[in-house]
Scaffold this active site. Sequence first.
Site, PDB file in Angstrom:
ATOM      1  N   LYS A  28       0.849  -1.202   0.000  1.00  0.00           N
ATOM      2  CA  LYS A  28       0.000   0.000   0.000  1.00  0.00           C
ATOM      3  C   LYS A  28       0.879   1.244   0.000  1.00  0.00           C
ATOM      4  O   LYS A  28       1.599   1.516   0.946  1.00  0.00           O
ATOM      5  CB  LYS A  28      -0.909   0.057   1.219  1.00  0.00           C
ATOM      6  CG  LYS A  28      -1.923   1.197   1.035  1.00  0.00           C
ATOM      7  CD  LYS A  28      -2.559   1.676   2.303  1.00  0.00           C
ATOM      8  CE  LYS A  28      -1.840   2.779   3.011  1.00  0.00           C
ATOM      9  NZ  LYS A  28      -1.845   4.086   2.347  1.00  0.00           N
ATOM     10  N   GLY A  34       7.209   4.608   8.287  1.00  0.00           N
ATOM     11  CA  GLY A  34       6.312   5.733   8.531  1.00  0.00           C
ATOM     12  C   GLY A  34       6.491   6.270   9.930  1.00  0.00           C
ATOM     13  O   GLY A  34       7.576   6.163  10.508  1.00  0.00           O
ATOM     14  N   SER A  35       5.420   6.815  10.481  1.00  0.00           N
ATOM     15  CA  SER A  35       5.530   7.484  11.776  1.00  0.00           C
ATOM     16  C   SER A  35       5.642   6.474  12.920  1.00  0.00           C
ATOM     17  O   SER A  35       5.153   5.345  12.825  1.00  0.00           O
ATOM     18  CB  SER A  35       4.310   8.370  11.998  1.00  0.00           C
ATOM     19  OG  SER A  35       3.151   7.569  12.047  1.00  0.00           O
ATOM     20  N   THR A  36       6.252   6.912  14.015  1.00  0.00           N
ATOM     21  CA  THR A  36       6.395   6.058  15.196  1.00  0.00           C
ATOM     22  C   THR A  36       5.024   5.697  15.750  1.00  0.00           C
ATOM     23  O   THR A  36       4.786   4.567  16.184  1.00  0.00           O
ATOM     24  CB  THR A  36       7.260   6.778  16.248  1.00  0.00           C
ATOM     25  OG1 THR A  36       8.553   6.997  15.651  1.00  0.00           O
ATOM     26  CG2 THR A  36       7.433   5.961  17.510  1.00  0.00           C
ATOM     27  N   GLU A  37       4.100   6.653  15.686  1.00  0.00           N
ATOM     28  CA  GLU A  37       2.752   6.412  16.223  1.00  0.00           C
ATOM     29  C   GLU A  37       2.061   5.247  15.491  1.00  0.00           C
ATOM     30  O   GLU A  37       1.552   4.318  16.113  1.00  0.00           O
ATOM     31  CB  GLU A  37       1.959   7.701  16.032  1.00  0.00           C
ATOM     32  CG  GLU A  37       0.658   7.743  16.751  1.00  0.00           C
ATOM     33  CD  GLU A  37      -0.146   8.961  16.290  1.00  0.00           C
ATOM     34  OE1 GLU A  37       0.440   9.880  15.668  1.00  0.00           O
ATOM     35  OE2 GLU A  37      -1.356   8.963  16.532  1.00  0.00           O
ATOM     36  N   GLY A  71       3.570   3.046  13.636  1.00  0.00           N
ATOM     37  CA  GLY A  71       4.425   1.872  13.857  1.00  0.00           C
ATOM     38  C   GLY A  71       4.035   1.141  15.137  1.00  0.00           C
ATOM     39  O   GLY A  71       3.953  -0.086  15.176  1.00  0.00           O
ATOM     40  N   GLU A 121      10.447   0.714  10.250  1.00  0.00           N
ATOM     41  CA  GLU A 121      11.435   1.780  10.036  1.00  0.00           C
ATOM     42  C   GLU A 121      10.691   3.077  10.288  1.00  0.00           C
ATOM     43  O   GLU A 121       9.859   3.482   9.487  1.00  0.00           O
ATOM     44  CB  GLU A 121      11.999   1.670   8.611  1.00  0.00           C
ATOM     45  CG  GLU A 121      13.320   2.349   8.464  1.00  0.00           C
ATOM     46  CD  GLU A 121      13.150   3.770   7.986  1.00  0.00           C
ATOM     47  OE1 GLU A 121      13.028   4.653   8.872  1.00  0.00           O
ATOM     48  OE2 GLU A 121      13.124   3.986   6.774  1.00  0.00           O
ATOM     49  N   CYS A 181      13.518  10.501   7.204  1.00  0.00           N
ATOM     50  CA  CYS A 181      13.518   9.968   8.573  1.00  0.00           C
ATOM     51  C   CYS A 181      14.894  10.074   9.203  1.00  0.00           C
ATOM     52  O   CYS A 181      15.011  10.213  10.419  1.00  0.00           O
ATOM     53  CB  CYS A 181      13.034   8.526   8.567  1.00  0.00           C
ATOM     54  SG  CYS A 181      13.792   7.540   7.290  1.00  0.00           S
ATOM     55  N   GLU A 226      10.289  15.033  15.898  1.00  0.00           N
ATOM     56  CA  GLU A 226      10.624  14.988  14.473  1.00  0.00           C
ATOM     57  C   GLU A 226       9.731  15.996  13.744  1.00  0.00           C
ATOM     58  O   GLU A 226       8.512  15.834  13.710  1.00  0.00           O
ATOM     59  CB  GLU A 226      10.374  13.578  13.941  1.00  0.00           C
ATOM     60  CG  GLU A 226      10.769  13.409  12.493  1.00  0.00           C
ATOM     61  CD  GLU A 226      10.565  11.992  11.982  1.00  0.00           C
ATOM     62  OE1 GLU A 226       9.499  11.408  12.234  1.00  0.00           O
ATOM     63  OE2 GLU A 226      11.486  11.474  11.328  1.00  0.00           O
TER      64      GLU A 226
HETATM   65  P1  NDP Z   1       1.968   7.657   8.652  1.00  0.00           P
HETATM   66  O1  NDP Z   1       2.809   6.817   9.538  1.00  0.00           O
HETATM   67  O2  NDP Z   1       0.567   7.909   9.053  1.00  0.00           O
HETATM   68  O3  NDP Z   1       1.911   7.023   7.179  1.00  0.00           O
HETATM   69  C1  NDP Z   1       2.733   6.016   6.679  1.00  0.00           C
HETATM   70  C2  NDP Z   1       1.912   4.976   5.921  1.00  0.00           C
HETATM   71  O4  NDP Z   1       1.085   4.226   6.828  1.00  0.00           O
HETATM   72  C3  NDP Z   1       0.942   5.573   4.915  1.00  0.00           C
HETATM   73  O5  NDP Z   1       0.844   4.714   3.805  1.00  0.00           O
HETATM   74  C4  NDP Z   1      -0.344   5.618   5.716  1.00  0.00           C
HETATM   75  O6  NDP Z   1      -1.485   5.757   4.919  1.00  0.00           O
HETATM   76  C5  NDP Z   1      -0.294   4.287   6.432  1.00  0.00           C
HETATM   77  N1  NDP Z   1      -1.108   4.178   7.622  1.00  0.00           N
HETATM   78  C6  NDP Z   1      -1.677   5.161   8.369  1.00  0.00           C
HETATM   79  N2  NDP Z   1      -2.350   4.636   9.414  1.00  0.00           N
HETATM   80  C7  NDP Z   1      -2.200   3.290   9.334  1.00  0.00           C
HETATM   81  C8  NDP Z   1      -2.643   2.176  10.148  1.00  0.00           C
HETATM   82  N3  NDP Z   1      -3.365   2.353  11.249  1.00  0.00           N
HETATM   83  N4  NDP Z   1      -2.287   0.935   9.780  1.00  0.00           N
HETATM   84  C9  NDP Z   1      -1.530   0.726   8.687  1.00  0.00           C
HETATM   85  N5  NDP Z   1      -1.094   1.723   7.880  1.00  0.00           N
HETATM   86  C10 NDP Z   1      -1.406   2.992   8.202  1.00  0.00           C
HETATM   87  O7  NDP Z   1       2.722   9.007   8.415  1.00  0.00           O
HETATM   88  P2  NDP Z   1       2.065  10.427   8.023  1.00  0.00           P
HETATM   89  O8  NDP Z   1       1.993  10.517   6.581  1.00  0.00           O
HETATM   90  O9  NDP Z   1       0.789  10.669   8.778  1.00  0.00           O
HETATM   91  O10 NDP Z   1       3.146  11.437   8.591  1.00  0.00           O
HETATM   92  C11 NDP Z   1       3.086  11.845   9.965  1.00  0.00           C
HETATM   93  C12 NDP Z   1       4.474  12.002  10.530  1.00  0.00           C
HETATM   94  O11 NDP Z   1       5.134  10.755  10.498  1.00  0.00           O
HETATM   95  C13 NDP Z   1       5.377  12.929   9.747  1.00  0.00           C
HETATM   96  O12 NDP Z   1       5.199  14.255  10.107  1.00  0.00           O
HETATM   97  C14 NDP Z   1       6.725  12.404  10.135  1.00  0.00           C
HETATM   98  O13 NDP Z   1       7.128  12.960  11.361  1.00  0.00           O
HETATM   99  C15 NDP Z   1       6.512  10.929  10.289  1.00  0.00           C
HETATM  100  N6  NDP Z   1       6.902  10.146   9.093  1.00  0.00           N
HETATM  101  C16 NDP Z   1       8.049   9.451   9.137  1.00  0.00           C
HETATM  102  C17 NDP Z   1       8.453   8.745   8.025  1.00  0.00           C
HETATM  103  C18 NDP Z   1       9.701   7.969   8.017  1.00  0.00           C
HETATM  104  O14 NDP Z   1      10.220   7.684   6.958  1.00  0.00           O
HETATM  105  N7  NDP Z   1      10.209   7.570   9.147  1.00  0.00           N
HETATM  106  C19 NDP Z   1       7.703   8.754   6.783  1.00  0.00           C
HETATM  107  C20 NDP Z   1       6.455   9.485   6.853  1.00  0.00           C
HETATM  108  C21 NDP Z   1       6.114  10.160   7.969  1.00  0.00           C
HETATM  109  P3  NDP Z   1      -1.905   7.268   4.519  1.00  0.00           P
HETATM  110  O15 NDP Z   1      -0.936   7.716   3.520  1.00  0.00           O
HETATM  111  O16 NDP Z   1      -3.272   7.178   3.977  1.00  0.00           O
HETATM  112  O17 NDP Z   1      -1.886   8.059   5.794  1.00  0.00           O
END
Ligand code: NDP
Length: 480
Positions: A184, A236-239, A241, A258, A292, A389
């Site tokens: 996804k 993606g985000s720690t939250e 994750g 990651e 990140c 971050e």
């Molecule tokens: P998210 O962690 O929400 O998004 C990453 C991916 O996870 C997207 O494809 C998202 O879909 C998907 N996702 C969201 N919720 C769920 C869930 N409950 N279960 C499974 N998959 C899910 O990051 P955000 O885009 O909201 O960014 C928020 C913050 O996260 C940023 O400001 C940054 O600080 C951090 N971040 C860190 C990254 C890294 O590489 N370490 C990358 C991106 C963000 P969708 O796109 O629809 O939200």
Amino acid sequence: MTSLFEYAPAPESRSIVDIRPSYGLFVDGEFTDGTGTPLKTVNPATEEVLSEVATGSDADVDRAVRAARRAFVKVWGPMRPADRGKYLFRIARLLQERAREFAVLETLDNGKPIRESRDVDVPLAAAHFFYHAGWADKLEHAGLGPAPRPLGVAGQVIPWNFPLLMLAWKIAPALATGNTVVLKPAETTPLTALLFAEICQQADLPPGVVNIVTGAGETGRAVISHPDVDKVAFTGSTEVGRAIARAVAGTEKRLTLELGGKAANIVFDDAPIDQAVEGIVRGIFFNQGHVCCAGSRLLVQESVHDDVVAALQRRIGTLRVGDPMDKNTDLGAINSAEQLARIRELTAFGETEGATCWQPDGDLPDRGFWFKPTVFTDVSPAHRIARDEVFGPVLSVLTFRTPDEAVAKANNTTYGLSAGIWSEKGSRILKVTDQLRAGVVWANTFNEFDPTSPFGGYKQSGYGREGGRQGLAAYLRSDS
Ligand code: NDP
């Protein structure tokens, strides 16, 4: 923005891409309708709607996982490893052949400068497929047991900051090790993943080996929680994750995460200042700071603080912020209105908590999502801009006096993804590197990536490694 030299516009043409008005999901080798409400994807530099993209529901994800399972059992799992490698080589070559198309599409959908998508994202994505193609028939020599076996179906969820590159980081090792994939992409950047689906068709990849299911967070949740997924990989985000770790706990699924970072970039007083300044700029302003492992905390030895900050401000004054499609642009658009709001909120905390904010002169474009390169000085380790971050072009500058203090401050974070050191002394670099709790440490450079080198973090930056021999382990079963 004003710069030392004025450059004539050098816009890349977008005529090479043919963006369809709408896209379906890529399941079992074909584009099909999604049953959820479609999403619009916009160009963050202009707010122009680029296309409408299907949303995968639970039923669509189920269809994709079934297709991946069938492909794993009937075709991809039993296939001779050398033949799997041939498909990966083919994909890598097709990515190279269509590199310009991918770069333009990535820049339109993501907002990053064309110079970066052309010179970094797309070549590195192809390099990941080349590298892993080579491993496909040599897995028993990877030091992971005499006969490592694939896990099965991998459910992968990726973010918006490096859409094609993160796809390659996830799909290339999964396929090379004999797994099939349901991926996804992020909601705001689905287009290069859908173009990659066309590459899978062009490469004659057997149907079901790669499935791309677009949608928002709910679709991601359906992918990672599907009972027939054997391995979950998330960036993606720690939250999010954390939520995924909870959802996967107690199941047989293997998990790699990651997540975020708050990397220290440490400049010692013996470092060549001009080179360090280039590294600081690359560390925090590459990809608008949506990285990140960005060097978002600059730790400067007190005796050179004023010189470094002055040189940095001079250099930032020459950065060109604006049209991502212009080949001279250094900083492009912020990926979304939501991310821009988050950057604004966190930088506002910086000012109210007493740090000093500096931005270069100049105007930003009227339409789209923009944020100037920003430097905070007088930052203390307790400030939110030193802890959270920001994921944007915002640098926090702190000082230190001794190497021990530098190490203590660098490690004073809940994250542990990356760090950088600038010094002329090799012995100091080795000693300090050893003491840093970070998965990647760069010396006299920053933000260098290579498929042969493992990448991943400690603490809240996640677990597991991607890339290199170590990254293969996440997709293999070594038990007999
Ligand atoms: P998210 O962690 O929400 O998004 C990453 C991916 O996870 C997207 O494809 C998202 O879909 C998907 N996702 C969201 N919720 C769920 C869930 N409950 N279960 C499974 N998959 C899910 O990051 P955000 O885009 O909201 O960014 C928020 C913050 O996260 C940023 O400001 C940054 O600080 C951090 N971040 C860190 C990254 C890294 O590489 N370490 C990358 C991106 C963000 P969708 O796109 O629809 O939200």
